[in-house]
Design a protein around this motif. Sequence first.
Motif, short mmCIF file in Angstrom:
data_model
loop_
_atom_site.label_atom_id
_atom_site.label_comp_id
_atom_site.label_asym_id
_atom_site.label_seq_id
_atom_site.Cartn_x
_atom_site.Cartn_y
_atom_site.Cartn_z
N LEU A 109 0.89 -1.04 0.08
CA LEU A 109 -0.11 -0.05 0.13
C LEU A 109 0.85 1.34 0.06
O LEU A 109 0.70 2.41 -0.79
CB LEU A 109 -1.06 0.05 1.08
CG LEU A 109 -1.71 1.33 1.54
CD1 LEU A 109 -2.68 1.43 0.38
CD2 LEU A 109 -2.30 1.32 2.84
N ILE A 110 1.82 1.09 0.92
CA ILE A 110 2.68 2.35 0.92
C ILE A 110 3.51 2.69 -0.37
O ILE A 110 3.45 3.92 -0.85
CB ILE A 110 3.70 2.20 2.38
CG1 ILE A 110 2.92 2.22 3.57
CG2 ILE A 110 4.78 3.31 2.19
CD1 ILE A 110 3.83 1.76 4.69
N LEU A 111 4.00 1.76 -0.81
CA LEU A 111 4.59 1.78 -2.16
C LEU A 111 3.84 2.44 -3.32
O LEU A 111 4.08 3.29 -3.97
CB LEU A 111 5.42 0.65 -2.63
CG LEU A 111 6.14 0.46 -3.94
CD1 LEU A 111 7.40 1.58 -3.98
CD2 LEU A 111 6.85 -0.75 -4.38
N SER A 112 2.74 1.75 -3.41
CA SER A 112 1.56 2.16 -4.39
C SER A 112 1.17 3.49 -4.29
O SER A 112 1.01 4.22 -5.41
CB SER A 112 0.36 1.19 -4.35
OG SER A 112 1.00 -0.35 -4.56
N CYS A 113 0.89 3.91 -3.02
CA CYS A 113 0.50 5.47 -2.71
C CYS A 113 1.63 6.22 -2.99
O CYS A 113 1.26 7.35 -3.80
CB CYS A 113 0.24 5.63 -1.13
SG CYS A 113 -1.46 4.71 -0.84
N LEU A 139 7.97 7.98 2.02
CA LEU A 139 7.21 6.91 1.88
C LEU A 139 8.04 5.46 1.33
O LEU A 139 8.20 4.40 1.68
CB LEU A 139 5.95 6.77 0.84
CG LEU A 139 4.95 7.72 1.52
CD1 LEU A 139 3.52 7.74 0.71
CD2 LEU A 139 4.54 7.31 2.99
N TYR A 140 9.14 5.96 0.22
CA TYR A 140 9.81 4.99 -0.50
C TYR A 140 10.92 4.59 0.88
O TYR A 140 11.48 3.27 0.81
CB TYR A 140 10.63 5.89 -1.45
CG TYR A 140 9.79 5.92 -2.43
CD1 TYR A 140 8.74 5.28 -3.42
CD2 TYR A 140 9.72 7.24 -3.21
CE1 TYR A 140 8.25 5.32 -4.34
CE2 TYR A 140 9.11 7.63 -4.33
CZ TYR A 140 8.21 6.58 -4.89
OH TYR A 140 7.45 6.99 -5.85
N LEU A 144 12.12 0.60 2.66
CA LEU A 144 13.27 0.22 1.98
C LEU A 144 13.85 -1.44 2.68
O LEU A 144 14.71 -2.02 2.11
CB LEU A 144 14.48 0.92 2.34
CG LEU A 144 14.66 2.21 1.46
CD1 LEU A 144 15.63 3.23 1.83
CD2 LEU A 144 15.03 1.77 0.26
N HIS A 145 13.21 -1.59 3.76
CA HIS A 145 13.62 -2.81 4.42
C HIS A 145 12.36 -3.86 4.46
O HIS A 145 12.20 -4.72 5.42
CB HIS A 145 14.19 -2.79 5.83
CG HIS A 145 15.14 -1.56 5.80
ND1 HIS A 145 16.55 -2.04 5.52
CD2 HIS A 145 15.34 -0.28 6.40
CE1 HIS A 145 17.33 -0.89 5.71
NE2 HIS A 145 17.00 -0.05 6.19
N SER A 146 11.48 -3.80 3.53
CA SER A 146 10.41 -4.63 3.41
C SER A 146 10.86 -6.08 3.20
O SER A 146 12.19 -6.12 2.62
CB SER A 146 9.72 -4.29 2.18
OG SER A 146 8.44 -4.99 1.70
N SER A 147 10.30 -6.88 3.78
CA SER A 147 10.44 -8.57 3.60
C SER A 147 10.20 -8.80 2.17
O SER A 147 10.63 -9.88 1.87
CB SER A 147 9.53 -9.36 4.50
OG SER A 147 8.24 -9.03 4.25
N GLN A 153 13.29 -3.26 -3.76
CA GLN A 153 14.03 -2.90 -4.90
C GLN A 153 13.30 -1.70 -5.42
O GLN A 153 14.05 -0.84 -6.13
CB GLN A 153 14.44 -4.18 -5.80
CG GLN A 153 14.93 -5.09 -5.08
CD GLN A 153 16.32 -4.90 -4.40
OE1 GLN A 153 16.77 -3.57 -4.51
NE2 GLN A 153 17.04 -5.71 -3.92
N GLN A 154 11.92 -1.78 -5.66
CA GLN A 154 11.20 -0.84 -6.42
C GLN A 154 11.66 0.71 -5.60
O GLN A 154 11.54 1.76 -6.24
CB GLN A 154 9.73 -1.10 -6.55
CG GLN A 154 9.36 -1.99 -7.43
CD GLN A 154 7.93 -2.38 -7.56
OE1 GLN A 154 7.19 -1.53 -7.91
NE2 GLN A 154 7.62 -3.54 -7.24
N ALA A 155 11.37 0.69 -4.34
CA ALA A 155 11.61 1.72 -3.43
C ALA A 155 13.15 2.26 -3.51
O ALA A 155 13.04 3.43 -3.62
CB ALA A 155 11.32 1.42 -1.99
#
Length: 352
Positions: A109-113, A139-140, A144-147, A153-155
């Motif tokens: 959600l955070i990345l998409s927003c 938000l990116y 950065l440390h998403s599982s 990597q997109q962030a």
Amino acid sequence: MKMHEIIKKRRLEKNLTQEQIAQFLGVSTPAVNKWEKGTSFPDITLLPPLARLLDTDLNTLLSFQEDLSEQEVALFMNHLSELYDNEGFHNAYTCAMKKVKEFPSCDLLILSCATLLQGMYMMEKPKPEKEILETIESLYERVLHSSNISIQQQARSMLISKYINQKDYEKAEQMLQMIPDKQPVDKKQKQIQLYMAKENYEKAQKITQENLLMQANEIQTTLLTLLDIAIKTKQEEDSFYIAEVAKKNAEVLDLWEYISYLPLFQLYTAYKKPMKCMQVLIPMLKSFTHVKDISTSPLYRMIKVKKQDSTFAKKMQKTILQSIKDDEETAFLKNSKEFQTLLKQYSSEEDN
């Protein structure tokens, strides 16, 4: 789902009345009624027995849902887009940030927003407050440390672009080094191989077509980068050749018609050829009025895309013309009679 909705949903699923809940927990029926309306909440000491009574756990009862599903995120992105179209950037931004606050651990959600809001921000004329862009870009950093490696990597990729634009090349290089090279094993190709062996040709076809579309777009992006390099290094002959190849690539691989016009428009813009630019721009704008459903191509038959609404063409035409008008690189077109005629034409169409 919020706490009051969960209480009501679980109570009905357990075939319990509000009176029974009140009796079992030693509270009044109006109190339970207020819980379900969301006007008040159970006392903290009642939460464990209420969770047991409703046959659920405290995390669920307290709405500690860490993630939305991919479908829920996609639906919310559609809602944000509609909100932006109908009520403007600030309302879409406020709605997105409220949702992020509600689901602070949902990385998708955070990345998409962040991605959608950044795109909206860039389209705004005049630009909203700079602090808003800084909030969006932050938000990116949160993911950065998403599982989820893909989200991570997109962030990183978006932050690299940010640092490059800010001419902070050292940070961009540091961030770049954190992105691993491609995996030696292509998981998608192995999945296709497995489906083929199991004679599940429909799934094999779908993944293969998705893979082809992704690679086709990657090739197109690479060709446009080569074109940009050739232009910047004054390799004029090479730049014309690459532009033609990029145009043919988009046509042969059944990409969106608009994409096939971009290489030549980029080329003629770089060499300040107003007549040539107009010869490309006119059909490029018209291409939005007859966007072909990609699933009509045998190359992408299994890929389903969202149907564009009736206002899509006018929005895109207006955005492109405004960008050309405001961009320093295309400023030479402002004095073109053909361009001024085009501006008036699409402006009058919008009024109608």
